[in-house]
Motif scaffolding. Structure first.
Motif, PDB file in Angstrom:
ATOM      1  N   SER A 276       0.809  -1.217   0.000  1.00 38.80           N
ATOM      2  CA  SER A 276       0.000   0.000   0.000  1.00 38.80           C
ATOM      3  C   SER A 276       0.843   1.268   0.000  1.00 38.80           C
ATOM      4  CB  SER A 276      -0.921   0.007   1.223  1.00 38.80           C
ATOM      5  OG  SER A 276      -0.165   0.125   2.429  1.00 38.80           O
ATOM      6  N   LEU A 277       2.120   1.143   0.314  1.00 35.96           N
ATOM      7  CA  LEU A 277       2.997   2.313   0.374  1.00 35.96           C
ATOM      8  C   LEU A 277       3.686   2.610  -0.950  1.00 35.96           C
ATOM      9  CD1 LEU A 277       4.685   1.594   3.832  1.00 35.96           C
ATOM     10  CD2 LEU A 277       2.713   3.058   3.352  1.00 35.96           C
ATOM     11  N   TYR A 278       3.385   1.834  -1.994  1.00 33.67           N
ATOM     12  CA  TYR A 278       4.008   2.014  -3.307  1.00 33.67           C
ATOM     13  C   TYR A 278       2.929   2.245  -4.357  1.00 33.67           C
ATOM     14  CZ  TYR A 278       8.397   0.380  -1.275  1.00 33.67           C
ATOM     15  OH  TYR A 278       9.527   0.258  -0.508  1.00 33.67           O
ATOM     16  N   SER A 279       3.362   2.652  -5.515  1.00 30.60           N
ATOM     17  CA  SER A 279       2.448   2.868  -6.633  1.00 30.60           C
ATOM     18  C   SER A 279       3.174   2.576  -7.938  1.00 30.60           C
ATOM     19  CB  SER A 279       1.924   4.309  -6.629  1.00 30.60           C
ATOM     20  OG  SER A 279       1.032   4.516  -7.704  1.00 30.60           O
ATOM     21  N   GLN A 280       2.396   2.175  -8.930  1.00 31.74           N
ATOM     22  CA  GLN A 280       2.954   1.878 -10.247  1.00 31.74           C
ATOM     23  C   GLN A 280       2.819   3.113 -11.113  1.00 31.74           C
ATOM     24  OE1 GLN A 280       4.034  -1.228 -10.142  1.00 31.74           O
ATOM     25  NE2 GLN A 280       4.979  -1.412 -12.155  1.00 31.74           N
ATOM     26  N   GLN A 281       3.921   3.677 -11.560  1.00 25.08           N
ATOM     27  CA  GLN A 281       3.895   4.900 -12.362  1.00 25.08           C
ATOM     28  C   GLN A 281       4.651   4.696 -13.654  1.00 25.08           C
ATOM     29  OE1 GLN A 281       5.311   8.183  -9.998  1.00 25.08           O
ATOM     30  NE2 GLN A 281       3.620   8.039  -8.518  1.00 25.08           N
ATOM     31  N   SER A 282       4.143   5.333 -14.710  1.00 26.33           N
ATOM     32  CA  SER A 282       4.781   5.224 -16.024  1.00 26.33           C
ATOM     33  C   SER A 282       5.971   6.169 -16.099  1.00 26.33           C
ATOM     34  CB  SER A 282       3.783   5.557 -17.139  1.00 26.33           C
ATOM     35  OG  SER A 282       2.675   4.680 -17.092  1.00 26.33           O
ATOM     36  N   SER A 283       6.945   5.789 -16.873  1.00 25.95           N
ATOM     37  CA  SER A 283       8.137   6.621 -17.077  1.00 25.95           C
ATOM     38  C   SER A 283       8.265   6.960 -18.552  1.00 25.95           C
ATOM     39  CB  SER A 283       9.393   5.893 -16.584  1.00 25.95           C
ATOM     40  OG  SER A 283       9.564   4.676 -17.281  1.00 25.95           O
ATOM     41  N   GLY A 284       9.040   7.976 -18.857  1.00 23.76           N
ATOM     42  CA  GLY A 284       9.271   8.339 -20.254  1.00 23.76           C
ATOM     43  C   GLY A 284       8.053   8.921 -20.917  1.00 23.76           C
ATOM     44  N   LEU A 285       7.313   9.797 -20.231  1.00 26.32           N
ATOM     45  CA  LEU A 285       6.129  10.471 -20.769  1.00 26.32           C
ATOM     46  C   LEU A 285       5.065   9.486 -21.245  1.00 26.32           C
ATOM     47  CD1 LEU A 285       7.869  13.340 -22.815  1.00 26.32           C
ATOM     48  CD2 LEU A 285       6.915  13.440 -20.504  1.00 26.32           C
ATOM     49  N   GLY A 286       5.008   8.332 -20.617  1.00 23.47           N
ATOM     50  CA  GLY A 286       3.987   7.347 -20.962  1.00 23.47           C
ATOM     51  C   GLY A 286       4.401   6.381 -22.042  1.00 23.47           C
ATOM     52  N   PHE A 287       5.559   6.607 -22.696  1.00 21.11           N
ATOM     53  CA  PHE A 287       6.007   5.725 -23.772  1.00 21.11           C
ATOM     54  C   PHE A 287       6.954   4.638 -23.279  1.00 21.11           C
ATOM     55  CE2 PHE A 287       5.004   9.792 -25.780  1.00 21.11           C
ATOM     56  CZ  PHE A 287       4.096   9.379 -26.737  1.00 21.11           C
ATOM     57  N   GLY A 288       7.488   4.833 -22.094  1.00 18.17           N
ATOM     58  CA  GLY A 288       8.377   3.830 -21.549  1.00 18.17           C
ATOM     59  C   GLY A 288       7.628   2.835 -20.690  1.00 18.17           C
ATOM     60  N   GLY A 289       8.365   2.034 -19.963  1.00 21.41           N
ATOM     61  CA  GLY A 289       7.751   1.070 -19.061  1.00 21.41           C
ATOM     62  C   GLY A 289       7.307   1.734 -17.773  1.00 21.41           C
ATOM     63  N   SER A 290       6.724   0.946 -16.901  1.00 22.88           N
ATOM     64  CA  SER A 290       6.272   1.457 -15.610  1.00 22.88           C
ATOM     65  C   SER A 290       7.245   1.016 -14.525  1.00 22.88           C
ATOM     66  CB  SER A 290       4.860   0.949 -15.298  1.00 22.88           C
ATOM     67  OG  SER A 290       4.843  -0.470 -15.264  1.00 22.88           O
ATOM     68  N   GLU A 291       7.261   1.781 -13.467  1.00 20.84           N
ATOM     69  CA  GLU A 291       8.136   1.462 -12.357  1.00 20.84           C
ATOM     70  C   GLU A 291       7.385   1.636 -11.042  1.00 20.84           C
ATOM     71  OE1 GLU A 291      11.425   4.095 -12.283  1.00 20.84           O
ATOM     72  OE2 GLU A 291      10.215   5.922 -12.372  1.00 20.84           O
ATOM     73  N   THR A 292       7.809   0.894 -10.042  1.00 20.19           N
ATOM     74  CA  THR A 292       7.188   0.953  -8.726  1.00 20.19           C
ATOM     75  C   THR A 292       7.932   1.963  -7.880  1.00 20.19           C
ATOM     76  OG1 THR A 292       6.544  -1.378  -8.896  1.00 20.19           O
ATOM     77  CG2 THR A 292       6.525  -0.383  -6.703  1.00 20.19           C
ATOM     78  N   VAL A 293       7.217   2.973  -7.401  1.00 19.08           N
ATOM     79  CA  VAL A 293       7.846   4.033  -6.625  1.00 19.08           C
ATOM     80  C   VAL A 293       7.162   4.128  -5.258  1.00 19.08           C
ATOM     81  CG1 VAL A 293       8.510   5.342  -8.657  1.00 19.08           C
ATOM     82  CG2 VAL A 293       6.300   5.780  -7.598  1.00 19.08           C
ATOM     83  N   PHE A 294       7.908   4.587  -4.291  1.00 19.26           N
ATOM     84  CA  PHE A 294       7.382   4.764  -2.934  1.00 19.26           C
ATOM     85  C   PHE A 294       6.569   6.052  -2.881  1.00 19.26           C
ATOM     86  CE2 PHE A 294       7.718   6.418   1.403  1.00 19.26           C
ATOM     87  CZ  PHE A 294       7.265   5.320   2.141  1.00 19.26           C
ATOM     88  N   VAL A 295       5.315   5.945  -2.413  1.00 20.06           N
ATOM     89  CA  VAL A 295       4.430   7.119  -2.349  1.00 20.06           C
ATOM     90  C   VAL A 295       3.921   7.389  -0.940  1.00 20.06           C
ATOM     91  CG1 VAL A 295       3.710   6.921  -4.761  1.00 20.06           C
ATOM     92  CG2 VAL A 295       2.428   5.712  -2.976  1.00 20.06           C
ATOM     93  N   GLY A 296       4.344   6.602   0.041  1.00 20.02           N
ATOM     94  CA  GLY A 296       3.907   6.832   1.407  1.00 20.02           C
ATOM     95  C   GLY A 296       2.423   6.585   1.604  1.00 20.02           C
ATOM     96  N   ILE A 297       1.736   7.578   2.144  1.00 21.98           N
ATOM     97  CA  ILE A 297       0.308   7.409   2.450  1.00 21.98           C
ATOM     98  C   ILE A 297      -0.596   7.900   1.319  1.00 21.98           C
ATOM     99  CG2 ILE A 297       0.750   7.596   4.928  1.00 21.98           C
ATOM    100  CD1 ILE A 297      -0.352  10.475   4.772  1.00 21.98           C
ATOM    101  N   GLU A 298      -0.053   8.114   0.151  1.00 22.34           N
ATOM    102  CA  GLU A 298      -0.849   8.641  -0.955  1.00 22.34           C
ATOM    103  C   GLU A 298      -2.017   7.718  -1.299  1.00 22.34           C
ATOM    104  OE1 GLU A 298      -2.439  10.903  -3.882  1.00 22.34           O
ATOM    105  OE2 GLU A 298      -0.923  11.479  -2.396  1.00 22.34           O
ATOM    106  N   ASN A 299      -1.777   6.418  -1.290  1.00 28.49           N
ATOM    107  CA  ASN A 299      -2.866   5.494  -1.607  1.00 28.49           C
ATOM    108  C   ASN A 299      -3.978   5.545  -0.569  1.00 28.49           C
ATOM    109  OD1 ASN A 299      -1.862   4.322  -4.044  1.00 28.49           O
ATOM    110  ND2 ASN A 299      -0.396   3.124  -2.840  1.00 28.49           N
ATOM    111  N   TYR A 300      -3.627   5.787   0.681  1.00 32.35           N
ATOM    112  CA  TYR A 300      -4.643   5.927   1.724  1.00 32.35           C
ATOM    113  C   TYR A 300      -5.453   7.203   1.518  1.00 32.35           C
ATOM    114  CZ  TYR A 300      -2.187   2.165   4.102  1.00 32.35           C
ATOM    115  OH  TYR A 300      -1.616   0.949   4.410  1.00 32.35           O
TER     116      TYR A 300
END
Length: 311
Positions: free
Chosen positions: A49-73
Motif C-alpha cells: 500500500s505504500l508504493y504505486s505503479q507509475q509510467s516513465s518516459g512520458l507514458g512511452f516507456g515502461g512502468s516502475e514501482t515508486v514509494f508514495v507513502g500514504i498517498e494510496n490511503y
C-alpha cells in the motif's frame, strides 16, 4: 514414601522426560501456518500500500514501482464510492446484526426449553442452510427475487402485491435476508451449546420461585450466556464488514448493486477491474483497521459495567 517426596519425584521425572525443545516442535506447524496465511498477507498488504505503479518516459516507456507513502490511503478516503460503501454496510449492520442475534437466541432458547418436541429435527432444519455455500445460497435467493421466474413474486402478484426485491431501496435488505437465512443456524448452535453447559439446578430453583419458561429464559438463561452472545455478535459484525458473496452474485442479475457496493467489493474492483493492487491494498488495510476498531469498541462497551463486589 510421603506425599511430598512423591510429588517431588514426579516433577523430576516430568522435567527429565525430554529435551526442552520438544513442545516447540508440536506447536511449530501452527506457528508456520499462522505466519504464512495471516501475518505474511498483512505485512505484504501494508508494504504494497505504500508504493504505486507509475509510467516513465512520458507514458512511452515502461512502468516502475515508486514509494508514495500514504498517498494510496489519501486516494482511498477521497474515493466517494469507497466511503459510501462503509455507510451502506453500517446501515446494513444496524438492522441485520440485531435481527440475526435475536432470531438465533430465540431458536436456542426454544430448543433448550421443555415445551418443544422433535428438537433434533428442528435443530437440523435451522442449521441446514449454513451447510449451503454462500454463493449457492445467493444464487437460490436470486432466483426467488427475479419477478419473471420467482414463484414467490408471482404468488404475491396474484393477490395484488407487487414486490420488487431488487429495487434500489430494497436490494440491501434482500441481501440481509440471504445472510440471516444462511448464518442464523451456526449462531443458534453456539448459543444452544452455551445453554447446555449451564447448571440445571439453577433452572429448578427459578421454577420453584414461580418463574415460567419466558421469565426463566429472559432473566436466567440469557444473562448467564452473555459471553456466547458477545461472541456471536462480534462474529456477525465482522461478517457484515466483510460482506462480499451475496451482493457480488446479485450484481449479475440487477444493476442496483454496483461494483463498489461494499468495501470488499470496492477492494476487489480496484485490484482487478482497476488493475491497481497498491490502491486495493490500501483499501484492504483501511477495512482491516475499521474492523479491529469496531471489534474493540464492542468489547469495551460490553465490559464497561463490571460486576460490583458485594460486601
Amino acid at each position: 514414601m510421603t506425599a511430598t517426596s512423591s510429588s517431588t519425584t514426579a516433577r523430576r521425572r516430568f522435567a527429565g522426560a525430554g529435551p526442552w525443545w520438544v513442545p516447540y516442535v508440536f506447536i511449530a506447524p501452527f506457528l508456520v501456518v499462522f505466519a504464512m496465511f495471516l501475518v505474511a498477507p498483512i505485512v505484504v498488504a501494508v508494504v504494497n500500500s505504500l508504493y504505486s505503479q507509475q509510467s516513465s518516459g512520458l507514458g512511452f516507456g515502461g512502468s516502475e514501482t515508486v514509494f508514495v507513502g500514504i498517498e494510496n490511503y489519501l486516494r482511498s478516503f477521497r474515493d466517494a464510492d469507497f466511503v459510501a460503501s462503509f455507510g451502506r454496510v453500517l446501515l446494513y449492520g444496524v438492522v441485520q446484526v440485531p435481527v440475526m442475534i435475536l432470531i438465533a437466541a430465540a431458536f436456542a432458547l426454544l430448543f433448550d426449553s421443555a415445551i418443544l418436541r422433535l428438537k433434533r429435527f428442528f435443530q437440523l432444519v435451522v442449521f441446514l442452510p449454513y451447510a449451503v455455500p454462500g454463493v449457492i445460497a445467493a444464487l437460490l435467493w436470486g432466483f426467488l427475487y427475479q419477478p419473471s421466474v420467482s414463484p414467490v413474486v408471482q404468488a404475491l402478484s396474484s393477490i395484488g402485491i407487487d414486490p420488487d426485491f431488487l429495487a434500489p431501496g430494497s436490494v440491501l435488505w434482500s441481501i440481509a435476508n440471504i445472510s440471516i437465512w444462511s448464518n442464523v443456524g451456526i449462531n443458534m448452535i453456539i448459543l444452544y451449546a452455551a445453554l447446555q453447559a449451564l447448571p440445571r439446578d439453577t433452572y429448578e430453583a427459578a421454577r420453584l420461585d414461580g418463574a415460567g419458561e419466558l421469565r426463566l429464559a429472559l432473566s436466567v438463561k440469557l444473562p448467564m450466556i452473555a459471553p456466547a452472545v458477545l461472541l456471536t455478535t462480534l462474529a456477525t459484525i465482522i461478517g457484515t464488514l466483510q460482506l462480499f458473496n451475496e451482493p457480488q452474485v446479485l450484481q449479475t442479475i440487477t444493476s442496483n448493486v454496483s461494483s463498489d457496493y461494499t468495501p470488499n467489493m470496492a477492494i476487489y474492483a480496484a485490484s482487478t477491474l482497476g488493475s491497481d493492487t497498491h490502491l486495493g491494498s490500501a483499501m484492504a488495510v483501511v477495512l482491516g483497521v475499521v474492523t479491529l476498531v469496531v471489534s474493540l469498541i464492542l468489547v469495551r462497551v460490553t465490559n464497561s459495567n463490571p460486576r460490583k463486589e458485594v460486601a
